[in-house]
Design an enzyme around this catalytic site. Sequence first.
Site, PDB file in Angstrom:
ATOM      1  CG  ASP A   1       9.969  -0.865  25.832  1.00 48.38           C
ATOM      2  OD1 ASP A   1      10.655  -1.114  24.826  1.00 48.38           O
ATOM      3  OD2 ASP A   1      10.421  -0.202  26.802  1.00 48.38           O
TER       4      ASP A   1
ATOM      5  CG  ASN B   1      20.137   0.455  26.480  1.00 46.08           C
ATOM      6  OD1 ASN B   1      20.881  -0.521  26.558  1.00 46.08           O
ATOM      7  ND2 ASN B   1      20.034   1.174  25.379  1.00 46.08           N
TER       8      ASN B   1
ATOM      9  CG  ASN C   1      20.112   4.694  27.757  1.00 46.37           C
ATOM     10  OD1 ASN C   1      19.103   4.035  27.540  1.00 46.37           O
ATOM     11  ND2 ASN C   1      20.895   5.105  26.788  1.00 46.37           N
TER      12      ASN C   1
ATOM     13  CE1 TYR D   1      13.382   9.705  22.623  1.00 48.19           C
ATOM     14  CE2 TYR D   1      13.467  11.628  24.050  1.00 48.19           C
ATOM     15  CZ  TYR D   1      14.091  10.761  23.165  1.00 48.19           C
ATOM     16  OH  TYR D   1      15.399  10.955  22.825  1.00 48.19           O
TER      17      TYR D   1
ATOM     18  CG  HIS E   1      12.045   2.780  24.611  1.00 50.21           C
ATOM     19  ND1 HIS E   1      12.165   1.440  24.888  1.00 50.21           N
ATOM     20  CD2 HIS E   1      13.276   3.314  24.811  1.00 50.21           C
ATOM     21  CE1 HIS E   1      13.423   1.184  25.236  1.00 50.21           C
ATOM     22  NE2 HIS E   1      14.109   2.292  25.208  1.00 50.21           N
TER      23      HIS E   1
END
Length: 186
Positions: free
Chosen positions: A91, A112, A66, A15, A20
């Site tokens: 973001d 989320n 999340n 990631y 994100h």
Amino acid sequence: MKYLIVGLGNIGPEYKDTRHNIGFMILDEMAKQEGTQFHNMRLAYYTEVSHKGRMLHLIKPTTYMNLSGKALSYWMQQLKIPVENVLVLVDDLALPFGTLRLKPKGSAAGHNGLKHIEQVLGHNNYARLRFGISNNYPKGRQVDYVLSGFDHDEQPELPALMDRSIEMIKSFAAVGSELTMTRFNK
């Protein structure tokens, strides 16, 4: 005066540097500029920075996007920081790339991380710094898009945008959201 600055993102090398994870990227740059390092603590990577007599507690939740609210809530309670001194870096697909917007409150807009924070807090009255990543993806490919890296034409602009984001964070702590919005939201 204490402030909690929450950079949203996902942990793990897959990631790193994705759209994100812009919240993580901004806080990493801020820590680097301030000569401090993050430490893996309960539910988050944590460090602190002093600015104009105020203490900024920076966290990058390790709960994954999340469940971001879990880390935010824990650190708010742990450090006894009121919600009006919390700023979430996130973001935003609804804003063109490079657009930075500070908002004192607002909807989760399908994000989320923000949805979970709202669920945990029971309201959406917390400030957020929205970093525009645009919505340049084919229908149904939103997840792939936010979890991909910035485009080659976007990458050269990132350092200046992250510096501006850091200025906005410091301004939020120094003068509050209203004056920061007046000064930076163009």
